[in-house]
Design an enzyme around this catalytic site. Structure first.
Site, short mmCIF file in Angstrom:
data_model
loop_
_atom_site.label_atom_id
_atom_site.label_comp_id
_atom_site.label_asym_id
_atom_site.label_seq_id
_atom_site.Cartn_x
_atom_site.Cartn_y
_atom_site.Cartn_z
N ASP A 137 0.75 -1.09 -0.22
CA ASP A 137 0.10 -0.16 0.01
C ASP A 137 0.86 1.17 -0.07
O ASP A 137 1.90 1.35 0.66
CB ASP A 137 -0.75 -0.03 1.12
N ASP A 143 -11.85 19.04 10.10
CA ASP A 143 -11.60 17.64 9.74
C ASP A 143 -10.03 17.47 10.39
O ASP A 143 -8.96 18.28 10.62
CB ASP A 143 -10.62 18.24 8.18
N THR A 163 -18.25 11.64 3.70
CA THR A 163 -19.05 10.41 3.59
C THR A 163 -18.52 9.75 2.30
O THR A 163 -18.11 10.37 1.38
CB THR A 163 -20.64 10.59 3.47
N ARG A 176 -18.00 11.91 -0.82
CA ARG A 176 -16.35 11.76 -0.81
C ARG A 176 -16.17 13.42 -1.06
O ARG A 176 -15.25 14.04 -1.68
CB ARG A 176 -15.92 11.24 -2.20
N ASP A 234 -10.19 -6.04 2.50
CA ASP A 234 -8.72 -6.51 2.09
C ASP A 234 -8.88 -8.09 2.45
O ASP A 234 -7.95 -8.85 1.86
CB ASP A 234 -7.66 -6.15 2.92
#
Lengths: 201, 686, 574
Positions: B313, B350, B384, B388, B526
């Site tokens: 990743d 945020d 959300t 997005r 995943d």
């Protein structure tokens, strides 16, 4: 496996016909057409009589003949064979000693001429080795010269004329065919030996 | 702070003492038979013991009269030592594992659990934790220990997982999402959660971990099985060699004492690798545990050594977890101060590192003071998955910030200024992530969020490339961004705009080409990819689903550790290969010691083969068997530590190991046997 | 050793190497997909043959099916040959009136020729009629060679294919090997041999009147056609008793060179066929190199040993410069005899042009070691390379572990199953050679077959069983092998040495074919470089050396030490 037996049997029959019959017959046919002498054993005739094969040694014991290499098969061309003695074999050593003694007895001045060529006292692989090295042939020259009453020089000429060199100058060893030598010797006009009998006969 | 389980010194006195007793216990034939080479050694040792005892009573007049009784006794003793040393090697490895397990087991105290009938139930029933089965619901409150592995189905709590991970900071565990898995033995620090137990008694994470490190129920790995077959085959060959040798000796005019033939057999069969094989395997698992990685099977560890493709990743592995705001890029007609202010307001609530970095950049650049998340009249719109976007509705207007495509959808295709596309593209090309800010459906500009590639990561990928491993960066970024970061980090390939499905597809694609794939992951989505991958490393912070799907769990949740896991896998195989080569190469010297010793009575000329100039026949044979036993002990540290592994191409690894263990295996015993022979003769042992 | 001898050896090796890609390419076309080179001529014959036998050439076989076909065919071949030998007195083309072959000798001979061993406990010109030589022995010379190649081709397919259940069709491989490969080469070689003097006739034995008045019976027969295939197909069974030492079987240095080339030509060529068929010719050349290095080492030791003259003979008064000429022919000399001995045992051919029993101790040890290594230095056609693949798998396994990866070869993972099968194959040699040799020594009636006293006697026994198990067929000829015990025990050795290798190899072919092929990476160690070649040689020599060193130390090694001191042994062995 049982299921396989039918194709297996058929294959065996068909391949036997091809490789076991057609193939050797085809080769034979071609061979007879192209190389008839060789195909029939390279036989040598004298006066219409088969006296041997150029490829096969035969025994010679007379002092006036070149002697081929010792044969463990007694020069039997229907039963080739070797001694198969290993290098630490007592019988081998004894045999070689006996041959040395015999050669020394049969060849004048042999003892004085130092070591004996190894091929004259060791048995060949086939028991039918038709060749000698030129050296081993010439080693016998004094005996033959004495026995036949001809000069050694003549023998030397004979040996060198019959000596085959290496193939393409590369392969194999220089050699001389004993049967060919002896045929040539026998074809020489007979000369009565001058003087004593050859020693050791 | 992450602390690794403390290093246990190679020959810890306590472990060694325990191992010594357990080496004796392992003489149990049922244990020995699992190891064909050592089993054969034990059988012939028993045989010579019987012969020795018989000769003691008959005064050594039996068929073995050729061998001096004292020598027979010593050889017999050394045969047993050979077996014991092999047992000892295994016991030491197990002991070290046990020491690890003991510290784990401390957390596994007998607790009771409060079992619920259903999630909503308020009354509970107290049951022993050990009796919980999969599917049971328990409630755990602050201060209590979670009684077993499971998923949080209700509530949120902070949990102290330091007992398992060594990580001292408490972590959040909540129902739903990717942070729902809890581990038995960890402690709830605050709040209350309801946990659905997911494992049956004895199968918990901790249980498995303890079993694995103790090596108790160790299953042989595929390559180990293959190697065992090879070693068993060689043992059979040498049995044939030695048994038939008696007939050849009789032909040669001598009778060989049985004990000498036994000595020849034991020195020839691969006792060195045979004796150390299981120790190598246990130590491999142990090394992994010390890296805080739990493999669910040895097979997975071996597979790690074979990995061809590594999926990593981007975030957290290749780049630092948080992107930083680096620049405000306004569209034409908007000044950067306006853009910065809007961005600041949109990010006030945020809490992500990105959001914080936007606030910090705006303040630093334009000195804004005002604004906090508590400003009255501001309604913050959280991010959300559907929209997005996140933002804030203020009296002055509604501000949204988000990914390019989501803002475009928000404002409508037609309202997108032409130069936005250019600036967005420029940011992406530079490897950054553009966020677009809009006020009242009017685009103000973009924020350049920059990915920070981890220091030294490039070198690690170069190393992997040398090892023949292809690295693939997986990222949700668009292809442009991904390409730029991929280039900066030096990965071989990347998967952009990755979704769990595309990730799975990529793994399947690689596997179809015959490659072995490793990946790590944490989220529930995943799980399919983790299960599909040949080596799937689940982060311990991940969901229970992910942890179940992977075949390894990283307790420290450090994705870069895949690299170490691969190395440990390789080291495990290399240790076996190296010691096998060493063991077989040793035989050459042993022949030169023993063959002349056996036959010089028949043929004094064979003394020519005694190139080491050993003192006498008896001392030669005794020295060879002593060397053979001692080399096992001498190599225990190597078996436990593993052969040194420097990442390199296969050809240079092979060359190096052949040189060290092949050539070394040829030469070392010549020296060793000679030295032992000098000692044996000096001490008058023969 | 003189320079002429070294030059001949060097030229031989150069020609052999040059022939390898030529024959390798031809065989790859014969056994690969697509039309074969002689398709226009032989295609109709081939197709007619399949129709006749009810074989569908397009139907591929699972390895078990392939093995069943192979076993059925070989079993019937064995029975047919046994029948011919037992009944030959009633068959035509028997001018020398040979009688029926005894049951034990017939069994031994039938096994010997079906297993491509061609161990001969009889002497051709003294025991067999022409019909049996042709339809019995010559046929098996062809089909046993084709069988060996078929097994190899199946194994190669195992490497080359991925995820399939089949390894080819035995009948197709058998027929194509025979028709396209062995038959054309044999016809050409046979005619060359006749030209040089090898007989090809159905005449009665000739009686010659010798110059000194004696009589000499000279054996004849269709020799050339049989000698050609025995050299090409790594069979080695001579038409005459002393094989290619016989002046009729190998009359000139030219025939010697060509016969010696064909000893190894197909086996060497198959390494390149292998490389071509697996799609990486370097892989084939790496195997060729490993085999070649071992061949050269063997030639070096044997030539050096044979160039010396027995010290005991020198002491008796023999010229020390002639080398060891006992059992050798003048036209070949030391160099060609030593070269042939190494080549014929490297290939599991077993024809001889000199008597190995009379070689110097170390000179005779080289052929013995070649056989003990499992006949993998080129080896028999097909058999040598598939035998070598067993060692390759073991080498790859150890090397794979040492680089920290599950071992793989040509993209195929080598796992427990393959190792198990490889070990089964690898066990046949020690069991066959050491086990049966030891049995010989403890059974007095069996030990009575030993000719020479002292360590050489042990060498004779070891050589016999190494030859049988390795499917070589050459012998230390002094060993009296024609006894019920040895005829039976050697037949067992030959059967084990052949089929206990073939079956695991076919099983390996099957499991490999089913596997995926992994792409190579920097983590895969290359199996085409000098490092791997060296490793492979090391594995072959160490495994072989460790297995046989004790026995060899009591045979040729100690004999060498004794011989240099001039010690000899007289009297009965033991």
């Amino acid at each position: 496996m049982l299921k396989e037996l039918k194709p297996a049997l058929m294959m065996l029959v068909v391949l036997t016909i091809i490789t076991g019959a057609l193939y050797p017959l085809a080769v034979s046919g071609l061979a007879w057409a192209l190389f008839p002498t060789q195909a029939h054993g390279s036989l040598v005739t004298r006066d219409g009589e088969v006296v041997g094969s150029t490829l096969i040694a035969q025994g010679f014991t007379e002092p006036g003949h070149f002697q081929p290499r010792p044969s463990a098969a007694d020069y039997k061309a229907e039963a080739s064979g070797a001694s198969n003695y290993g290098p630490t074999s007592g019988p081998l050593i004894d045999q070689v000693k006996a041959r040395i003694d015999a050669l020394r007895a049969a060849n004048p001045d042999a003892a004085a001429r130092g070591p004996i060529p190894v091929e004259l006292v060791t048995a060949s692989g086939s028991g039918l080795d038709p060749h000698l090295s030129p050296g081993a042939a010439l080693w016998q020259a004094p005996r033959i010269a004495a026995a036949r009453g001809i000069p050694e020089a003549q023998l030397r000429t004979l040996v060198s004329s019959l000596t085959e060199g290496r193939t393409l100058g590369l392969f194999g060893e220089p050699r001389v065919n004993v049967l060919a030598l002896n045929l040539a010797l026998d074809a020489l006009p007979a000369v009565v030996p001058d003087g004593a009998e050859p020693p050791g006969t | 702070m992450i602390h690794r389980t403390s290093e246990i010194s190679l020959f810890d006195a306590g472990i060694a003492a325990q191992a010594a007793t357990s080496a004796l216990r392992k003489l149990d034939p049922r244990e020995l038979v699992r190891n064909p080479v050592i089993f054969v050694t034990a059988v012939v040792a028993a045989l010579t013991t019987v012969l020795f005892v018989r000769d003691l009573f008959t005064g050594g007049t039996g068929p073995d009269a050729g061998a001096n009784l004292a020598v027979v006794g010593q050889i017999t003793a050394w045969l047993w030592f050979t077996v014991l040393f092999a047992n000892f090697a295994e016991a030491v490895a197990e002991g070290r594992g046990k020491a690890q397990a003991a510290s784990l087991r401390k957390t596994k105290t007998e607790t009771s659990a409060r079992k619920l009938a259903d999630v909503a139930a308020t009354d509970w029933q107290s049951v022993p934790a050990a009796s919980l089965r999969a599917g049971d619901l328990v409630v755990v409150e602050a201060g209590e220990v979670i009684p077993g592995d499971g998923d949080v189905v209700a509530g949120i709590a902070t949990v102290d997982e330091s007992a398992i991970t060594g990580e001292s900071a408490a972590v959040i565990r909540e129902s739903g999402g990717d942070r729902s898995a809890v581990t038995g033995g960890t402690r709830v620090v605050s709040d209350r959660i309801v946990v659905r137990i997911t494992v049956n008694p004895g199968e918990s994470f901790l249980d498995r971990m303890i079993t694995l490190v103790e090596g108790a129920k160790r299953q042989k790995t595929p390559n180990e099985i293959a190697l065992n077959i090879l070693l068993a085959g060689m043992t059979i060959i040498f049995l044939v060699v030695v048994v038939t040798l008696e007939a050849f000796a009789v032909y040669s005019g001598i009778t060989l004492p049985v004990v000498f033939l036994v000595a020849l057999l034991v020195t020839l069969i691969p006792t060195t690798i045979g004796g150390l094989l299981s120790a190598i395997g246990i130590a491999g698992m142990d090394r992994l545990v010390r890296f805080s990685v739990i493999a669910k099977s040895g097979r997975a560890v071996e597979a790690a050594g074979d990995i061809d493709t590594l999926l990593l990743d981007k975030t957290g592995t290749i780049t630092l977890g948080n992107r930083q705001a680096a620049e405000f890029v306004p569209v034409a007609g908007i000044n950067d101060r306006d853009l910065a202010e809007a961005a600041l307001l949109a990010s006030l609530a945020d809490d992500t590192p990105e959001g914080k970095s936007i606030v910090a950049l705006a303040r630093q650049k334009f000195g804004f003071q005002a604004g906090s998340a508590e400003t009255p009249g501001y309604t913050f719109v959280p991010f959300t998955a559907q929209t997005r976007m996140s933002g804030v509705d203020t009296p002055a207007g509604s501000i949204r910030k988000g990914a390019v495509d989501s803002i475009i959808r928000h404002v409508g295709e037609d309202a997108v200024p032409r130069d936005l596309r250019q600036s967005v593209e420029r940011i992406a090309k530079a490897g950054g992530t553009p966020l677009v800010v809009a006020r009242d459906k009017r685009v103000l500009g973009a924020i350049h969020l920059k990915d920070i590639v981890k220091p030294a990561i490039r070198e690690r990928f170069a190393t992997l490339r040398q090892m023949g491993i292809r690295t693939v960066m997986v990222t949700g970024d668009n292809p442009l961004t991904a390409a730029a970061i991929a280039a900066e980090a030096g990965v071989d390939d990347f998967l952009a705009e990755a979704t769990p499905e595309r990730k799975l597809e990529l793994i399947r694609h690689e596997q179809a080409e015959g490659k072995l794939v490793a990946m790590c992951g944490d989220g529930s989505n995943d799980a399919p990819a983790l299960a599909q991958a040949d080596v799937g490393v689940a982060m311990n912070t991940g969901t229970q689903a992910a942890r179940e799907a992977g075949n390894m769990v990283d307790l420290e949740s450090d994705p870069t550790k895949l690299i170490e896991i691969v190395m440990i896998g390789k080291q495990l195989l290399m240790s076996r290969g190296a010691l096998t080569t060493f063991s077989i190469a040793n035989d050459v010297a042993k022949y030169f010691a023993i063959i002349p010793a056996l036959f010089v009575a028949a043929y004094p000329q064979l003394g020519a083969l005694n190139v080491m100039g050993l003192g006498s026949s008896s001392s030669a044979i005794l020295s060879a068997i002593i060397f053979n036993a001692l080399i096992i002990v001498a190599l225990i540290p190597l078996a436990l530590k593993g052969v040194s592994y420097r990442p390199a191409g296969a050809a240079s690894l092979l060359r190096r190991n052949l040189l060290v263990y092949g050539l070394g295996g040829l030469v070392v015993p010549f020296i060793g046997i000679k030295l032992i022979d000098l000692g044996v003769n000096a001490l008058g042992l023969v | 050793m003189d320079s002429a001898g070294l030059l001949q050896i060097a030229l031989y090796l150069v020609i052999l190497t040059a022939l390898t890609p030529v024959l390798g390419g031809y065989m790859a076309r014969v056994f690969g997909a697509g039309p074969a080179p002689l398709d226009r001529v032989l295609g109709p014959v081939e197709r007619g043959l399949y129709r006749l036998c009810g074989v569908d050439p397009a139907r591929e076989q699972h390895w078990t099916h392939y093995a069943a076909s192979l076993l059925a065919f070989n079993l019937l071949g064995l029975l047919a040959l046994y029948g011919l030998l037992r009944l030959q007195h009633g068959l035509p083309l028997n001018p020398a009136d040979m009688s029926a072959v005894a049951p034990d000798l017939a069994f031994n001979t039938a096994v010997s020729f079906t297993t491509n061993t061609n161990w001969q406990a009889y002497s051709g010109e003294a025991a067999l009629g022409y019909l049996v030589q042709m339809t019995g022995l010559t046929v098996q010379n062809f089909v046993s060679a084709a069988t060996g190649i078929a097994v190899l081709v199946a194994l190669i397919r195992g490497f080359a294919r991925r995820g399939t259940r089949t390894v080819g069709n035995f009948w197709v491989d058998l027929v194509r090997g025979t028709l396209y490969l062995l038959l054309p080469l044999s016809i050409v070689l046979a005619l060359f041999l006749v030209w040089q003097g090898v007989p090809q006739n159905f005449d009665a034995y000739v009686t010659a009147q010798t110059l000194e008045g004696g009589q000499q019976v000279i054996a004849q027969g269709p020799a050339a056609s049989q000698i050609a295939i025995k050299q090409i197909g790594s069979n080695g069974g001579g038409f005459f008793g002393v094989n290619s030492a016989h002046p009729y079987e190998n009359p000139t240095p030219a025939t010697n060179l060509v016969e010696m080339l064909f000893l190894l030509a197909l086996a060497a060529g198959l390494t390149d066929t292998f490389g071509r068929m697996v799609g990486d010719r370097r892989q084939g050349w790496a195997i060729f190199a490993a085999m070649g290095v071992m061949l050269v080492i063997g030639i070096g030791v044997a030539t050096w040993a044979e160039s010396a003259t027995n010290p005991a003979l020198i002491a008796a008064g023999v010229d020390g410069l002639g080398g060891n000429m006992e059992g050798k022919e003048v036209r070949f000399g030391v160099a060609n005899s030593a070269l042939w001995a190494v080549a014929t045992t490297a290939a599991s051919n077993g024809s001889v042009n000199a008597m190995h029993d009379s070689f110097m101790p170390l000179g005779g040890m080289v052929p013995m070691v070649n056989m003990m290594l499992g006949e993998v230095v080129f080896g028999g056609v097909g058999a040598g390379l598939y035998g070598m693949m067993i060692f390759v798998l073991l080498a790859v396994f150890i090397a794979g572990l040492m680089v920290g990866r599950t071992p793989e070869y040509l993209g195929k993972k080598i796992e427990a199953k393959e190792i198990k099968l490889a070990m089964i194959a690898a066990l046949t040699v020690p069991f066959g050679v050491l086990g049966l040799s030891a049995l010989t020594l403890v059974v007095p009636a069996a030990a009575a077959s030993i000719q020479d006293a002292g360590p050489h006697g042990l060498s004779e026994v070891l050589y016999a069983y190494a030859s049988g198990t390795g499917n070589n067929g050459s012998a230390f000829g002094g060993f009296g092998a024609n006894t019920p015990f040895h005829n039976t025990a050697l037949a067992v050795a030959m059967l084990f040495g052949r089929f206990l290798v073939i079956l695991p190899v076919l099983a390996i072919a099957g499991t490999l074919a089913a596997k995926k092929t992994l792409p190579a990476s920097a983590g895969t160690f290359p199996t085409h470089g000098p490092l791997f070649v060296g490793l492979l040689i090391g594995v072959v020599l160490i495994v072989g050396g460790l297995t046989f060193f004790p026995a060899l130390s009591l045979g040729p090694i100690v004999e060498h030490l004794l011989m240099t001191q001039g010690i000899s042994f007289t009297g009965a062995p033991q």
